[in-house]
Design a protein around this motif. Structure first.
Motif, short mmCIF file in Angstrom:
data_model
loop_
_atom_site.label_atom_id
_atom_site.label_comp_id
_atom_site.label_asym_id
_atom_site.label_seq_id
_atom_site.Cartn_x
_atom_site.Cartn_y
_atom_site.Cartn_z
N SER A 1 0.84 -1.19 0.00
CA SER A 1 0.00 0.00 0.00
C SER A 1 0.88 1.25 0.00
O SER A 1 1.97 1.26 0.53
N LEU A 2 0.35 2.33 -0.61
CA LEU A 2 1.10 3.56 -0.72
C LEU A 2 0.94 4.40 0.53
O LEU A 2 -0.02 4.28 1.28
N ARG A 3 1.90 5.29 0.73
CA ARG A 3 1.82 6.21 1.85
C ARG A 3 0.61 7.11 1.65
O ARG A 3 0.38 7.66 0.59
N GLN A 4 -0.19 7.27 2.69
CA GLN A 4 -1.41 8.04 2.60
C GLN A 4 -1.13 9.52 2.81
O GLN A 4 -0.16 9.89 3.47
N PRO A 5 -1.97 10.41 2.27
CA PRO A 5 -1.78 11.84 2.49
C PRO A 5 -1.88 12.18 3.98
O PRO A 5 -2.57 11.50 4.74
N VAL A 6 -1.19 13.23 4.37
CA VAL A 6 -1.29 13.72 5.74
C VAL A 6 -2.71 14.26 5.94
O VAL A 6 -3.19 15.07 5.16
N THR A 7 -3.39 13.79 6.97
CA THR A 7 -4.78 14.19 7.19
C THR A 7 -4.99 14.84 8.55
O THR A 7 -6.10 14.89 9.06
N ASN B 1 5.84 0.61 -1.83
CA ASN B 1 5.87 1.03 -0.43
C ASN B 1 6.30 2.49 -0.39
O ASN B 1 7.41 2.82 -0.78
N GLY B 2 5.41 3.36 0.08
CA GLY B 2 5.67 4.79 0.04
C GLY B 2 6.90 5.23 0.80
O GLY B 2 7.37 6.35 0.63
N SER B 3 7.44 4.38 1.69
CA SER B 3 8.63 4.77 2.44
C SER B 3 9.89 4.61 1.62
O SER B 3 10.95 5.04 2.03
N LEU B 4 9.78 3.98 0.44
CA LEU B 4 10.95 3.74 -0.40
C LEU B 4 10.90 4.66 -1.62
O LEU B 4 10.47 5.79 -1.52
#
Length: 284
Positions: A53-59, A180-183
């Motif tokens: 899953s991708l990194r989600q927007p800051v909410t 993976n949004g952290s990479l």
């Protein structure tokens, strides 16, 4: 009078039923009671293992606009689609933001910017030396043979993909996209210092600067209401915000700003979320 303690023999199946009941009761008890310290904190920075899953927007929280920011660069930094971020903060076209303005990510009303910063943000790109013009000997051939787009001819033929994209630079892919949004949110292309960096598709420059940490000298191009592309670690930027560019136009020179080697970091974002650029670029 004394009594002799004794145990009745327990059948094996009864023992298993009793043990299962005890375990189930313990689980239900644990679910009914909140963990010590209150609500469980879920780390949304990284996707669940194995799910990609991708990194989600800051909410949650807010951001105060700094000089040099644009709505697009803020949306890019915090994982938002620029249209959604504009709508959440009631920012209407042409999407001007002001120094000191509060951009909220949680849907709460944004406070007014300080009275000392009421003028719109005016982004003045740093002065850059003009590209030297090299004199060439007079050609004896007909003028029709003269190339009209030297920045494009610096690369092999600019073949477009079915979706209209082309490679932003010539070189080996040394870093691939990770879901993976952290990479890695894009791809890394190796090259030489000063090598041309080209616009991958037609669009408008919505950011040109070095204000996003980890990207060095960065260009962001808006191609449509859905897609933007980003070009990082450049040595020199050759375009300014608001400038319209064509696919294949030279927009920067490859460099190593913000990283440890000469390379181009290239990203494509669809509605604010990173997608694999190799899905859009021509096959090699």
């Amino acid at each position: 009078m004394s009594f002799t303690a004794f145990q009745l023999p327990m059948h094996a199946s009864n023992a298993r039923n009793l043990l299962g009941g005890l375990v189930l009761g313990a689980l239900l008890s644990a679910c009914a009671s909140p963990p010590a310290g209150g609500v469980k904190v879920v780390d949304r920075t990284h996707g669940a293992a194995g799910q990609g899953s991708l990194r989600q927007p800051v909410t949650n929280g807010q951001y105060q606009v700094q000089r040099g920011d644009t709505l697009y660069s803020i949306a890019f930094r915090f994982g938002w689609d620029w249209k959604a971020l504009a709508a959440r903060n009631r920012i209407a076209p042409p999407y001007l933001i002001r120094v000191g303005q509060i951009i909220r990510f949680d849907g709460q009303p944004a406070s007014r910017p300080p009275s000392v910063a009421t003028a719109p943000v005016v982004v003045t790109p740093p002065s850059r030396p003009s590209v030297p013009i090299q004199s060439r000997p007079i050609q004896t051939q007909p003028s029709a043979s003269v190339k009209t787009a030297p920045s494009i001819t610096a690369l092999p033929p600019t073949q477009r993909s079915a979706s209209g994209w082309l490679w932003p630079s010539n070189g080996a892919v040394i870093g691939r996209f990770s879901s993976n949004g952290s990479l890695n949110k894009g791809i890394d292309i190796a090259g030489d210092l000063g090598q041309p960096v080209l616009a991958a598709s037609d669009g408008s420059v919505v950011y040109a600067g070095s204000g996003l940490r980890g990207y060095g000298e960065l260009v962001i191009i808006k191609h449509s209401d859905t897609y933007v592309s980003a070009y990082g670690h450049n040595r020199r930027l050759l375009v300014q915000e608001g400038q319209k560019v064509k696919a294949g136009q030279k927009i920067a020179e490859m460099g190593s700003t913000g990283t440890d080697r000469v390379k181009l970091h290239f990203e494509v974002r669809r509605q604010g979320k990173p997608v694999d650029p190799l899905q859009y670029l021509p096959k090699r």
